[in-house]
Design a protein around this motif. Structure first.
Motif, PDB file in Angstrom:
ATOM      1  N   PRO A  93       0.801  -1.231   0.000  1.00  0.00           N
ATOM      2  CA  PRO A  93       0.000   0.000   0.000  1.00  0.00           C
ATOM      3  C   PRO A  93       0.837   1.287   0.000  1.00  0.00           C
ATOM      4  O   PRO A  93       0.455   2.276  -0.613  1.00  0.00           O
ATOM      5  CB  PRO A  93      -0.832  -0.110   1.284  1.00  0.00           C
ATOM      6  N   ARG A  94       1.982   1.267   0.656  1.00  0.00           N
ATOM      7  CA  ARG A  94       2.821   2.474   0.712  1.00  0.00           C
ATOM      8  C   ARG A  94       3.404   2.851  -0.645  1.00  0.00           C
ATOM      9  O   ARG A  94       3.920   3.942  -0.818  1.00  0.00           O
ATOM     10  CB  ARG A  94       3.963   2.290   1.703  1.00  0.00           C
ATOM     11  N   THR A  95       3.346   1.943  -1.616  1.00  0.00           N
ATOM     12  CA  THR A  95       3.904   2.251  -2.934  1.00  0.00           C
ATOM     13  C   THR A  95       2.902   2.970  -3.831  1.00  0.00           C
ATOM     14  O   THR A  95       3.264   3.382  -4.921  1.00  0.00           O
ATOM     15  CB  THR A  95       4.390   0.971  -3.649  1.00  0.00           C
ATOM     16  N   LEU A  96       1.654   3.113  -3.376  1.00  0.00           N
ATOM     17  CA  LEU A  96       0.644   3.822  -4.169  1.00  0.00           C
ATOM     18  C   LEU A  96       0.547   5.276  -3.700  1.00  0.00           C
ATOM     19  O   LEU A  96       0.667   5.567  -2.514  1.00  0.00           O
ATOM     20  CB  LEU A  96      -0.714   3.132  -4.045  1.00  0.00           C
ATOM     21  N   SER A  97       0.304   6.155  -4.640  1.00  0.00           N
ATOM     22  CA  SER A  97       0.262   7.588  -4.362  1.00  0.00           C
ATOM     23  C   SER A  97      -1.004   7.979  -3.598  1.00  0.00           C
ATOM     24  O   SER A  97      -2.127   7.729  -4.049  1.00  0.00           O
ATOM     25  CB  SER A  97       0.323   8.364  -5.680  1.00  0.00           C
ATOM     26  N   PHE A  98      -0.805   8.619  -2.450  1.00  0.00           N
ATOM     27  CA  PHE A  98      -1.930   9.081  -1.638  1.00  0.00           C
ATOM     28  C   PHE A  98      -2.710  10.167  -2.381  1.00  0.00           C
ATOM     29  O   PHE A  98      -3.931  10.135  -2.461  1.00  0.00           O
ATOM     30  CB  PHE A  98      -1.422   9.623  -0.298  1.00  0.00           C
ATOM     31  N   LYS A  99      -1.995  11.128  -2.953  1.00  0.00           N
ATOM     32  CA  LYS A  99      -2.653  12.236  -3.645  1.00  0.00           C
ATOM     33  C   LYS A  99      -3.443  11.741  -4.852  1.00  0.00           C
ATOM     34  O   LYS A  99      -4.558  12.188  -5.105  1.00  0.00           O
ATOM     35  CB  LYS A  99      -1.627  13.281  -4.066  1.00  0.00           C
ATOM     36  N   HIS A 100      -2.874  10.812  -5.586  1.00  0.00           N
ATOM     37  CA  HIS A 100      -3.572  10.242  -6.744  1.00  0.00           C
ATOM     38  C   HIS A 100      -4.843   9.521  -6.298  1.00  0.00           C
ATOM     39  O   HIS A 100      -5.890   9.648  -6.935  1.00  0.00           O
ATOM     40  CB  HIS A 100      -2.642   9.289  -7.498  1.00  0.00           C
ATOM     41  N   ALA A 101      -4.754   8.788  -5.200  1.00  0.00           N
ATOM     42  CA  ALA A 101      -5.929   8.079  -4.682  1.00  0.00           C
ATOM     43  C   ALA A 101      -7.020   9.072  -4.289  1.00  0.00           C
ATOM     44  O   ALA A 101      -8.200   8.868  -4.595  1.00  0.00           O
ATOM     45  CB  ALA A 101      -5.538   7.219  -3.482  1.00  0.00           C
ATOM     46  N   LEU A 102      -6.628  10.160  -3.648  1.00  0.00           N
ATOM     47  CA  LEU A 102      -7.596  11.191  -3.258  1.00  0.00           C
ATOM     48  C   LEU A 102      -8.258  11.808  -4.489  1.00  0.00           C
ATOM     49  O   LEU A 102      -9.479  11.974  -4.541  1.00  0.00           O
ATOM     50  CB  LEU A 102      -6.913  12.278  -2.422  1.00  0.00           C
ATOM     51  N   GLN A 103      -7.453  12.127  -5.498  1.00  0.00           N
ATOM     52  CA  GLN A 103      -8.002  12.726  -6.716  1.00  0.00           C
ATOM     53  C   GLN A 103      -8.922  11.758  -7.450  1.00  0.00           C
ATOM     54  O   GLN A 103      -9.983  12.159  -7.946  1.00  0.00           O
ATOM     55  CB  GLN A 103      -6.860  13.193  -7.623  1.00  0.00           C
ATOM     56  N   CYS A 104      -8.547  10.488  -7.517  1.00  0.00           N
ATOM     57  CA  CYS A 104      -9.417   9.482  -8.159  1.00  0.00           C
ATOM     58  C   CYS A 104     -10.742   9.388  -7.422  1.00  0.00           C
ATOM     59  O   CYS A 104     -11.808   9.337  -8.044  1.00  0.00           O
ATOM     60  CB  CYS A 104      -8.731   8.121  -8.173  1.00  0.00           C
ATOM     61  N   TRP A 105     -10.686   9.374  -6.115  1.00  0.00           N
ATOM     62  CA  TRP A 105     -11.908   9.280  -5.308  1.00  0.00           C
ATOM     63  C   TRP A 105     -12.809  10.497  -5.540  1.00  0.00           C
ATOM     64  O   TRP A 105     -14.017  10.358  -5.708  1.00  0.00           O
ATOM     65  CB  TRP A 105     -11.535   9.153  -3.838  1.00  0.00           C
ATOM     66  N   GLN A 106     -12.220  11.693  -5.572  1.00  0.00           N
ATOM     67  CA  GLN A 106     -13.019  12.905  -5.779  1.00  0.00           C
ATOM     68  C   GLN A 106     -13.703  12.887  -7.147  1.00  0.00           C
ATOM     69  O   GLN A 106     -14.892  13.180  -7.260  1.00  0.00           O
ATOM     70  CB  GLN A 106     -12.143  14.151  -5.636  1.00  0.00           C
ATOM     71  N   VAL A 107     -12.970  12.534  -8.185  1.00  0.00           N
ATOM     72  CA  VAL A 107     -13.549  12.483  -9.535  1.00  0.00           C
ATOM     73  C   VAL A 107     -14.603  11.382  -9.604  1.00  0.00           C
ATOM     74  O   VAL A 107     -15.675  11.576 -10.168  1.00  0.00           O
ATOM     75  CB  VAL A 107     -12.447  12.275 -10.600  1.00  0.00           C
ATOM     76  N   TRP A 108     -14.302  10.244  -9.025  1.00  0.00           N
ATOM     77  CA  TRP A 108     -15.247   9.124  -9.046  1.00  0.00           C
ATOM     78  C   TRP A 108     -16.556   9.500  -8.360  1.00  0.00           C
ATOM     79  O   TRP A 108     -17.631   9.173  -8.853  1.00  0.00           O
ATOM     80  CB  TRP A 108     -14.596   7.916  -8.375  1.00  0.00           C
ATOM     81  N   CYS A 109     -16.464  10.205  -7.241  1.00  0.00           N
ATOM     82  CA  CYS A 109     -17.683  10.641  -6.538  1.00  0.00           C
ATOM     83  C   CYS A 109     -18.474  11.634  -7.388  1.00  0.00           C
ATOM     84  O   CYS A 109     -19.705  11.593  -7.412  1.00  0.00           O
ATOM     85  CB  CYS A 109     -17.338  11.267  -5.197  1.00  0.00           C
ATOM     86  N   GLN A 110     -17.801  12.529  -8.074  1.00  0.00           N
ATOM     87  CA  GLN A 110     -18.496  13.498  -8.919  1.00  0.00           C
ATOM     88  C   GLN A 110     -19.167  12.816 -10.115  1.00  0.00           C
ATOM     89  O   GLN A 110     -20.252  13.198 -10.520  1.00  0.00           O
ATOM     90  CB  GLN A 110     -17.523  14.554  -9.434  1.00  0.00           C
ATOM     91  N   GLN A 111     -18.533  11.796 -10.662  1.00  0.00           N
ATOM     92  CA  GLN A 111     -19.034  11.146 -11.871  1.00  0.00           C
ATOM     93  C   GLN A 111     -20.102  10.092 -11.592  1.00  0.00           C
ATOM     94  O   GLN A 111     -21.005   9.902 -12.381  1.00  0.00           O
ATOM     95  CB  GLN A 111     -17.883  10.468 -12.623  1.00  0.00           C
TER      96      GLN A 111
END
Length: 182
Positions: A93-111
């Motif tokens: 899990p530490r190898t995945l980008s926190f900021k990218h995950a947050l941005q994906c979640w925000q866009v996914w919620c909007q869409q």
């Protein structure tokens, strides 16, 4: 106190019994401390908790505690999205980008506010797993702010007093960096 040389760094610790705290254990402890510092940075910078929104001293204590809990909840929710993404991608899990995950979640919620099917979640996890953060040992970054703050003085008195002063005396002349007087 005990000094331990590890990879060009000297750690100073009060864990002075080498039998209870080996060099490798101290090295692992130092690495976990670094992860804690990164996590605090994510909460402050990425999630926007650098400044709190309370407006009066009376609100400060109660609001600060509520805002802290909300930011910690948001941090844990993003981490909760990262774990299945890492499992799906077969990485830590530490190898995945926190900021990218947050941005994906925000866009996914909007869409996709109305539909949350298992296929949708799997697609979200795949998107989160796309951006990796590699180990960067020995990385050195300057401790400086890239954007300069606005050249305005801080408001050091109550707003109503500042307004009254401006009404009486007018706005002070603008201070430009190139024509400041010593």
């Amino acid at each position: 106190m005990r000094e331990v040389a590890l990879g060009g760094k000297v750690l100073i610790t009060t864990l002075y019994d080498p039998a209870r705290a080996s060099r490798q254990a101290l090295k692992a402890l130092y690495r976990s401390r670094w992860h804690v510092e990164l996590d605090i940075r994510y909460i402050k910078t990425t999630l926007g908790m650098e400044t709190l929104s309370c407006t009066t001293p009376e609100m400060a204590e109660e609001m600060a505690e509520k805002e802290l809990w909300v930011h910690l909840l948001a941090y844990n929710l993003v981490r909760l999205l990262i774990v299945p993404s890492a499992v799906l991608a077969k990485v830590l899990p530490r190898t995945l980008s926190f900021k990218h995950a947050l941005q994906c979640w925000q866009v996914w919620c909007q869409q996709r506010l109305a539909c949350h099917t298992r296929d949708d979640l799997t697609e979200l996890f795949r998107l989160i797993a796309q951006q990796r953060v590699e180990s960067r040992p020995g990385r050195i970054e300057p401790r400086a702010v890239k954007r300069r703050p606005k050249p305005l003085p801080l408001l050091t008195r109550p707003r109503h007093e500042a307004r009254a002063w401006i009404r009486q005396h007018g706005h002070p002349p603008k201070q430009r960096p190139w024509n400041k007087t010593a």
